[in-house]
Design an enzyme around this catalytic site. Sequence first.
Site, PDB file in Angstrom:
ATOM      1  N   ILE A  53      -5.868  -2.537   8.387  1.00  0.00           N
ATOM      2  CA  ILE A  53      -4.964  -3.678   8.245  1.00  0.00           C
ATOM      3  C   ILE A  53      -3.549  -3.124   8.299  1.00  0.00           C
ATOM      4  O   ILE A  53      -3.113  -2.438   7.366  1.00  0.00           O
ATOM      5  CB  ILE A  53      -5.186  -4.409   6.904  1.00  0.00           C
ATOM      6  N   GLU A  65     -11.460   2.812   6.070  1.00  0.00           N
ATOM      7  CA  GLU A  65     -12.229   3.521   5.058  1.00  0.00           C
ATOM      8  C   GLU A  65     -11.805   3.116   3.652  1.00  0.00           C
ATOM      9  O   GLU A  65     -12.634   2.869   2.776  1.00  0.00           O
ATOM     10  CB  GLU A  65     -12.060   5.040   5.191  1.00  0.00           C
TER      11      GLU A  65
END
Length: 140
Positions: A53, A65
């Site tokens: 993002i 992750e």
Amino acid sequence: MNRKRSKQMEPTDKELVQMALDARKNSYAPYSNYKVGAALLCEDGAIFTGCNIESASYPCGLCGERTAASKAISEGHIKFKKIAIAGSSEQTCTPCGMCRQFLYEFAPELTILCSNNVGNFKVNKLNELLAQGFGPASLK
């Protein structure tokens, strides 16, 4: 995505990589155009997915992750077994330094499946990618 699975139905590495590829579809990457998806398998069989993002204020962005791990942690899952990471290029996608450090906190021996854009992957161990990592034991 949060899927609760029994350990007997644990996904294969290829299935976990496919979940990361699928999670990549939700990526918000208008600046780099490099989409990343992740699928995190917890020791109890729960699976959490995440994607990168980005933010116009670059340091505020999140990697896939850390998104997956944050979702797991916020739901009370702090024991990680394996994570698949899929990028959007022909090169395999490895975790950045910040993600390596973040994941090391919870699972220094985490297995990492580093995939490219079509699902070809390499298997790594976190403690090999982050040799002599800094974790909770370092504070004792």
